[in-house]
Design an enzyme around this catalytic site. Sequence first.
Site, PDB file in Angstrom:
ATOM      1  N   ASN A 197      -5.095   9.024   1.445  1.00  0.00           N
ATOM      2  CA  ASN A 197      -5.735   8.550   2.530  1.00  0.00           C
ATOM      3  C   ASN A 197      -6.337   9.599   3.834  1.00  0.00           C
ATOM      4  O   ASN A 197      -7.285   9.487   3.885  1.00  0.00           O
ATOM      5  CB  ASN A 197      -4.821   7.601   3.049  1.00  0.00           C
ATOM      6  N   GLU A 198      -5.430  10.380   4.069  1.00  0.00           N
ATOM      7  CA  GLU A 198      -5.818  11.270   5.109  1.00  0.00           C
ATOM      8  C   GLU A 198      -4.827  12.270   5.488  1.00  0.00           C
ATOM      9  O   GLU A 198      -3.767  12.149   4.881  1.00  0.00           O
ATOM     10  CB  GLU A 198      -6.060  10.319   6.522  1.00  0.00           C
ATOM     11  N   ALA A 210     -11.605   5.984   0.907  1.00  0.00           N
ATOM     12  CA  ALA A 210     -10.381   5.009   0.339  1.00  0.00           C
ATOM     13  C   ALA A 210      -9.321   4.762   1.563  1.00  0.00           C
ATOM     14  O   ALA A 210      -8.751   3.606   1.756  1.00  0.00           O
ATOM     15  CB  ALA A 210      -9.525   5.355  -0.779  1.00  0.00           C
ATOM     16  N   ASP A 252       0.837  -1.274   0.002  1.00  0.00           N
ATOM     17  CA  ASP A 252       0.065   0.166  -0.047  1.00  0.00           C
ATOM     18  C   ASP A 252       0.887   1.368  -0.041  1.00  0.00           C
ATOM     19  O   ASP A 252       0.434   2.093  -0.669  1.00  0.00           O
ATOM     20  CB  ASP A 252      -0.901   0.213   1.179  1.00  0.00           C
ATOM     21  N   GLY A 253       1.929   1.095   0.766  1.00  0.00           N
ATOM     22  CA  GLY A 253       2.843   2.375   0.804  1.00  0.00           C
ATOM     23  C   GLY A 253       3.329   2.614  -0.680  1.00  0.00           C
ATOM     24  O   GLY A 253       3.424   3.889  -0.919  1.00  0.00           O
ATOM     25  N   ALA A 262      -7.522   2.521   7.011  1.00  0.00           N
ATOM     26  CA  ALA A 262      -6.203   2.761   7.378  1.00  0.00           C
ATOM     27  C   ALA A 262      -6.103   3.202   8.874  1.00  0.00           C
ATOM     28  O   ALA A 262      -6.430   2.581   9.718  1.00  0.00           O
ATOM     29  CB  ALA A 262      -5.512   3.631   6.233  1.00  0.00           C
ATOM     30  N   TYR A 263      -5.462   4.218   8.916  1.00  0.00           N
ATOM     31  CA  TYR A 263      -5.094   4.983  10.387  1.00  0.00           C
ATOM     32  C   TYR A 263      -6.486   5.344  10.950  1.00  0.00           C
ATOM     33  O   TYR A 263      -6.372   4.994  11.945  1.00  0.00           O
ATOM     34  CB  TYR A 263      -4.166   6.280  10.060  1.00  0.00           C
ATOM     35  N   ASN A 264      -7.353   5.942   9.843  1.00  0.00           N
ATOM     36  CA  ASN A 264      -8.566   6.208  10.533  1.00  0.00           C
ATOM     37  C   ASN A 264      -9.292   5.253  11.148  1.00  0.00           C
ATOM     38  O   ASN A 264      -9.921   5.331  12.563  1.00  0.00           O
ATOM     39  CB  ASN A 264      -9.435   6.759   9.414  1.00  0.00           C
ATOM     40  N   LEU A 265      -9.216   4.003  10.974  1.00  0.00           N
ATOM     41  CA  LEU A 265      -9.823   2.786  11.585  1.00  0.00           C
ATOM     42  C   LEU A 265      -9.132   2.348  12.818  1.00  0.00           C
ATOM     43  O   LEU A 265      -9.631   2.076  13.754  1.00  0.00           O
ATOM     44  CB  LEU A 265      -9.821   1.562  10.683  1.00  0.00           C
TER      45      LEU A 265
END
Length: 256
Positions: free
Chosen positions: A115-116, A153, A43-44, A157-160
């Site tokens: 992503n964020e 999208a 992903d990175g 990631a970090y949000n979850l």
Amino acid sequence: MIAKRALVASTVETAQEAEQMLRARWDWVPVEDADLIVALGGDGFMLQTLHQMLERRRIVPVYGMNRGTVGFLMNDWSLDRMEERLARARRFEVTPLRMETETVDGERSVLPAINEVSLLRETRQTAKLEITVSDRVVLDELVCDGVLVSTPAGSTAYNLSANGPILPLGSSLHALTPISPFRPRRWRGAILPDSATVRFRVLEPVKRPVSAVADQREVRDVAAVTVSIDRSASLCLMFDPEHALDDRITMEQFIV
């Protein structure tokens, strides 16, 4: 007509080995001449590839295959049926965020985030933030380790990990999620229309320094950060029909 394809790979050994095998089987063109990019990595590396397209201002669809760790934004790796997989792949539009920052010293910058966008305390001192949504102050003071604004999208990631909500792809929503909030203790964030503009003002920015991060790019010692959607820079990801991004996001809600 077969699209002109470019092949890119991360530097990890598994991605480099996969690149050698694919180059031996099919013809590839340079990235600047391609109509489509096949990306090998995790992903990175996918985020890195998408950011490079934004920087070049030349955006083409990207089909990723997982040669990294998680690979949420990638398809399964296979050397076979490449032509068939590309022809059948479903396309998903991903619209990035635009992060505008002003530092304590008055320096300004603009960065995209797929992503964020996250604000994080730099020291042991908690951050104190004022939050404005579409010109209305919604929180006078959030005392926290940080806060983030996530796209659909990026919502898994970090949000979850910060206990934010999973947003369906195409929902036209963003998640506003606190990171370890101390005051107000019971505030768990908000779901906003993606048309909303979110502005953060750092309270006591010298005593309680805060950094702002757009995906993997950081601006330190910020005084104010504005986050909005950037519809002029929509990206396109390609997924196998049986393993599409919207299905992955939905199914993440049932993982325990």
